[in-house]
Design an enzyme around this catalytic site. Structure first.
Site, PDB file in Angstrom:
ATOM      1  N   ASN A 184       0.812  -1.236   0.000  1.00  0.00           N
ATOM      2  CA  ASN A 184       0.000   0.000   0.000  1.00  0.00           C
ATOM      3  C   ASN A 184       0.840   1.278   0.000  1.00  0.00           C
ATOM      4  O   ASN A 184       0.391   2.304  -0.494  1.00  0.00           O
ATOM      5  CB  ASN A 184      -1.034  -0.018   1.141  1.00  0.00           C
ATOM      6  CG  ASN A 184      -0.401   0.077   2.500  1.00  0.00           C
ATOM      7  OD1 ASN A 184       0.741  -0.330   2.700  1.00  0.00           O
ATOM      8  ND2 ASN A 184      -1.143   0.614   3.449  1.00  0.00           N
ATOM      9  N   GLU A 205       4.707  -3.556  12.216  1.00  0.00           N
ATOM     10  CA  GLU A 205       3.717  -2.493  11.988  1.00  0.00           C
ATOM     11  C   GLU A 205       2.553  -3.163  11.280  1.00  0.00           C
ATOM     12  O   GLU A 205       2.698  -3.646  10.153  1.00  0.00           O
ATOM     13  CB  GLU A 205       4.300  -1.384  11.107  1.00  0.00           C
ATOM     14  CG  GLU A 205       5.456  -0.637  11.731  1.00  0.00           C
ATOM     15  CD  GLU A 205       5.068   0.188  12.935  1.00  0.00           C
ATOM     16  OE1 GLU A 205       3.866   0.469  13.129  1.00  0.00           O
ATOM     17  OE2 GLU A 205       5.965   0.522  13.719  1.00  0.00           O
ATOM     18  N   CYS A 235      -3.002   1.932   6.425  1.00  0.00           N
ATOM     19  CA  CYS A 235      -3.120   1.401   7.783  1.00  0.00           C
ATOM     20  C   CYS A 235      -3.769   2.436   8.688  1.00  0.00           C
ATOM     21  O   CYS A 235      -4.397   2.091   9.682  1.00  0.00           O
ATOM     22  CB  CYS A 235      -1.763   0.998   8.314  1.00  0.00           C
ATOM     23  SG  CYS A 235      -0.534   2.282   8.111  1.00  0.00           S
ATOM     24  N   GLU A 257       8.371   3.373  13.779  1.00  0.00           N
ATOM     25  CA  GLU A 257       9.056   3.623  12.511  1.00  0.00           C
ATOM     26  C   GLU A 257       8.925   5.070  12.123  1.00  0.00           C
ATOM     27  O   GLU A 257       8.663   5.922  12.939  1.00  0.00           O
ATOM     28  CB  GLU A 257       8.447   2.732  11.421  1.00  0.00           C
ATOM     29  CG  GLU A 257       8.950   1.334  11.514  1.00  0.00           C
ATOM     30  CD  GLU A 257       8.641   0.534  10.267  1.00  0.00           C
ATOM     31  OE1 GLU A 257       7.827   0.982   9.442  1.00  0.00           O
ATOM     32  OE2 GLU A 257       9.226  -0.542  10.137  1.00  0.00           O
TER      33      GLU A 257
HETATM   34  P1  NAP Z   1       0.279  -8.991   4.260  1.00  0.00           P
HETATM   35  O1  NAP Z   1      -0.556  -9.843   3.417  1.00  0.00           O
HETATM   36  O2  NAP Z   1       0.389  -9.296   5.697  1.00  0.00           O
HETATM   37  O3  NAP Z   1       1.726  -8.979   3.566  1.00  0.00           O
HETATM   38  C1  NAP Z   1       2.768  -8.152   4.034  1.00  0.00           C
HETATM   39  C2  NAP Z   1       4.098  -8.726   3.564  1.00  0.00           C
HETATM   40  O4  NAP Z   1       4.307  -9.984   4.229  1.00  0.00           O
HETATM   41  C3  NAP Z   1       4.143  -9.036   2.074  1.00  0.00           C
HETATM   42  O5  NAP Z   1       5.419  -8.791   1.573  1.00  0.00           O
HETATM   43  C4  NAP Z   1       3.834 -10.516   2.036  1.00  0.00           C
HETATM   44  O6  NAP Z   1       4.291 -11.186   0.874  1.00  0.00           O
HETATM   45  C5  NAP Z   1       4.590 -10.978   3.265  1.00  0.00           C
HETATM   46  N1  NAP Z   1       4.183 -12.276   3.792  1.00  0.00           N
HETATM   47  C6  NAP Z   1       3.032 -12.970   3.563  1.00  0.00           C
HETATM   48  N2  NAP Z   1       3.047 -14.154   4.210  1.00  0.00           N
HETATM   49  C7  NAP Z   1       4.220 -14.222   4.879  1.00  0.00           C
HETATM   50  C8  NAP Z   1       4.830 -15.186   5.725  1.00  0.00           C
HETATM   51  N3  NAP Z   1       4.214 -16.327   6.040  1.00  0.00           N
HETATM   52  N4  NAP Z   1       6.054 -14.934   6.239  1.00  0.00           N
HETATM   53  C9  NAP Z   1       6.689 -13.768   5.960  1.00  0.00           C
HETATM   54  N5  NAP Z   1       6.162 -12.811   5.133  1.00  0.00           N
HETATM   55  C10 NAP Z   1       4.945 -13.031   4.620  1.00  0.00           C
HETATM   56  O7  NAP Z   1      -0.197  -7.452   4.169  1.00  0.00           O
HETATM   57  P2  NAP Z   1      -0.544  -6.606   2.871  1.00  0.00           P
HETATM   58  O8  NAP Z   1      -1.853  -7.075   2.344  1.00  0.00           O
HETATM   59  O9  NAP Z   1       0.628  -6.573   1.960  1.00  0.00           O
HETATM   60  O10 NAP Z   1      -0.707  -5.147   3.498  1.00  0.00           O
HETATM   61  C11 NAP Z   1      -1.877  -4.695   4.087  1.00  0.00           C
HETATM   62  C12 NAP Z   1      -1.764  -4.749   5.603  1.00  0.00           C
HETATM   63  O11 NAP Z   1      -0.640  -3.991   6.021  1.00  0.00           O
HETATM   64  C13 NAP Z   1      -2.944  -4.116   6.297  1.00  0.00           C
HETATM   65  O12 NAP Z   1      -3.311  -4.908   7.397  1.00  0.00           O
HETATM   66  C14 NAP Z   1      -2.412  -2.775   6.767  1.00  0.00           C
HETATM   67  O13 NAP Z   1      -3.087  -2.217   7.867  1.00  0.00           O
HETATM   68  C15 NAP Z   1      -1.005  -3.116   7.070  1.00  0.00           C
HETATM   69  N6  NAP Z   1      -0.161  -1.924   7.080  1.00  0.00           N
HETATM   70  C16 NAP Z   1       0.297  -1.454   8.282  1.00  0.00           C
HETATM   71  C17 NAP Z   1       1.064  -0.305   8.339  1.00  0.00           C
HETATM   72  C18 NAP Z   1       1.573   0.217   9.645  1.00  0.00           C
HETATM   73  O14 NAP Z   1       2.535   0.985   9.636  1.00  0.00           O
HETATM   74  N7  NAP Z   1       0.983  -0.147  10.769  1.00  0.00           N
HETATM   75  C19 NAP Z   1       1.380   0.360   7.160  1.00  0.00           C
HETATM   76  C20 NAP Z   1       0.894  -0.148   5.958  1.00  0.00           C
HETATM   77  C21 NAP Z   1       0.136  -1.293   5.923  1.00  0.00           C
HETATM   78  P3  NAP Z   1       3.299 -11.452  -0.370  1.00  0.00           P
HETATM   79  O15 NAP Z   1       2.887 -10.113  -0.868  1.00  0.00           O
HETATM   80  O16 NAP Z   1       4.158 -12.204  -1.303  1.00  0.00           O
HETATM   81  O17 NAP Z   1       2.148 -12.238   0.171  1.00  0.00           O
END
Ligand code: NAP
Length: 509
Positions: free
Chosen positions: A158, A256, A290, A470
């Site tokens: 995102n 995060e 997020c 962060e």
């Molecule tokens: P996600 O599905 O959890 O994926 C995040 C990262 O983790 C991706 O690079 C993903 O790879 C990887 N990943 C997936 N399965 C894994 C595993 N088993 N072991 C290690 N890494 C793994 O999240 P997203 O859909 O990309 O992002 C949306 C989420 O991020 C939302 O919940 C949002 O709130 C959160 N977010 C939080 C912040 C903050 O600062 N708090 C900022 C931005 C976003 P793949 O893409 O290859 O699956």
């Protein structure tokens, strides 16, 4: 504005030890534009062997990189900022193509990385340690920051340029080497960004890129004993799994994760201002931040008035390709996401919420080629409903009513997330009460829930984070360093701290 033509069907390789190389398996995967399905690029579908190669290269590079003076490390980071600034428009357009957010937001994403690079480059001449008086004579007591070693940065789609920058620049300025595993929805941006690191002159192995699935590449990085820190941004479920796995090797993990952010609107608020903040926070980036506002907690006395202003403005938002100047809200990241968002609309309906606007996957005209969801408002939501508790991560906004500020804050604080809260009020006492009692990591007064600045800590409480911060602020450096405490005794005799200090003071006096 003229949009630059780009070649969008290139194949990108991993970047390991300063070389662009194919994955060991030779397998690839594709990245597509969520607005229209166009192919953006083909990437390496890596596996554990590629991770091993990258960890090896990063470990070797670490032994040299940690000894490069921090101001010299900073010069390379500064150079990244300069190149990125020169390529800002091109990178912003690519960001819109691969991730979908509208171009002004995409340029903001790139700008945040530039800001972070400049800020962390400045740290190269600071990186403060501690120098404190010793309790013994002729003795120095100090603490310095040591790098950890190999850092794995696992990032979401995102903020595909800004979030990696929040992780990689602090990691690098502290003397760590980095392996970046980008989200599989935005890997071309990562490859382009690595080209910039290469052009800036980072030595081989200091920055590495391994693309591929989270369950393979991400998991292998988390499991690898030589990776000392996992800096992860993503969903709470995956973050929890990462943390549990990394604990087996006693790794440091900075998480995060998700949010369920609210805007509280009090009966004394400037409602027009609040409407602007809600529209921007709930529907900007198609609700995929997020910090996105997914709940409005309105004082019951002004709730109807607020909705009378908010609903028509929401209905008027124009969906479309983020590169078009006529678009207000771009696509969501992929079809799966659109379906998940719609499942929550069905859940809201089932729980008795009223759908005031939106509530469907958008398929009119060109929208059918992409993944679009109508900006949606659920009314009559109560605090325990699933749509008031779970992260939807789309343009879906729940409206709740509160009887008082205390009631609104209690509703706000009662979720498993704790990232960002905003309070609209014209009463300074209420503003300060909210600043005291809200339990999220970020609080805004009379501004929406989104829009962090790099010079302050960024992160959340409860299910949003695990205590690290962060973004910026010197606190981010603590995540990427070990503290090494050093005593230098130049008295020429045995001095026993905490044993004979009283006797020594008498001797000195
Ligand atoms: P996600 O599905 O959890 O994926 C995040 C990262 O983790 C991706 O690079 C993903 O790879 C990887 N990943 C997936 N399965 C894994 C595993 N088993 N072991 C290690 N890494 C793994 O999240 P997203 O859909 O990309 O992002 C949306 C989420 O991020 C939302 O919940 C949002 O709130 C959160 N977010 C939080 C912040 C903050 O600062 N708090 C900022 C931005 C976003 P793949 O893409 O290859 O699956």
């Amino acid at each position: 504005m003229t949009i630059h033509p780009v070649q969008t069907d290139m194949q990108f390789k991993n970047y390991i030890g300063g070389k662009w190389i194919e994955s060991r398996s030779g397998k690839t995967f594709a990245s597509h534009n969520p607005a229209n399905g166009e192919l953006i690029g083909t990437l390496q579908a890596s596996d554990t062997r590629d991770v091993d190669d990258a960890v090896n290269a990063a470990s070797i590079a670490f032994e040299k990189w940690r000894k490069v003076p921090a101001p010299k490390r900073a010069e390379l980071i500064y150079r990244v900022a300069e190149i990125l600034r020169a390529r800002k428009q091109e990178m912003g357009e690519l960001l819109t193509r691969e991730m979908g957010k509208v171009l002004p937001e995409a340029l903001g994403d790139v700008q945040e990385a530039i800001d972070m690079a400049l800020y962390m480059a400045g740290e190269g001449r600071r990186l403060n340690g501690m120098l404190v008086p010793s309790e013994l004579p002729s003795k120095w007591a100090m603490a310095v920051r040591d790098p950890l070693g190999v850092v794995a940065a696992i990032t979401p789609w995102n903020f595909p340029i800004a979030i990696p920058a929040w992780k990689m620049f602090p990691a690098l300025i502290c003397g760590n080497t980095v392996i970046w595993k980008p989200a599989s929805d935005t890997p071309v941006l990562a490859a382009r960004m690595i080209e910039i690191y290469e052009q800036a002159g980072f030595p081989p192995g200091v920055v590495n890129l391994v693309t591929g699935g989270g369950g393979t590449v991400g998991d292998a990085l988390v499991a690898h004993p030589q990776v000392r820190l996992i800096t992860f941004t993503g969903s709470t479920d995956i973050g929890r799994a990462v943390s549990i796995k990394a604990a087996q090797n006693l790794k440091r993990v900075s998480l995060e994760m998700g949010g369920k952010n609210a805007i509280i609107v009090m009966d004394d608020a400037d409602l027009d201002l609040a409407v602007e903040g809600i529209l921007w926070s709930a529907f900007g980036t198609s609700g995929q931040r997020c910090t996105a506002c997914s709940r409005v907690i309105a004082h019951h006395a002004i709730k109807k008035q607020l909705l009378d202003k908010l609903v028509p403005r929401t209905a008027a938002l124009r969906l479309g390709d983020g590169l078009l100047a006529t678009t207000d809200v771009g696509p969501v990241i992929n079809h799966r996401a659109a379906q998940k968002i719609h499942e929550y609309t069905e859940i809201a309906r089932g729980e008795g919420a009223a759908i005031l606007v939106g509530g469907a996957i958008a398929t009119e005209g060109d929208l059918a080629r992409g993944s679009f969801y109508q900006p949606t408002i659920f009314d009559n939501v109560t605090p325990t409903m699933r749509v008031a508790q779970e992260e939807i991560f789309g343009p879906s906004l729940s409206i709740l009513a509160a009887q008082s500020l205390d009631d609104a804050i209690a509703i706000n604080n009662r979720t498993n997330f704790g990232l960002s809260t905003s309070v609209y009020t014209s009463n300074v006492n209420r503003a300060f009460e909210a600043m005291r009692d809200v339990t999220t990591g970020i609080v805004y007064i009379n501004a929406g829930t989104i829009g962090s600045e790099v010079q302050l800590p960024f992160g959340g409480t409860r299910g949003t984070g695990n205590g690290h911060r962060e973004g910026g602020g010197a606190v981010v450096l603590d995540t990427f360093c070990e503290w090494k405490t050093i005593y230098v005794d130049y008295s020429g005799r045995l001095q026993r701290a905490q044993i004979d200090t009283d006797a020594l003071v008498k001797t000195v006096l």
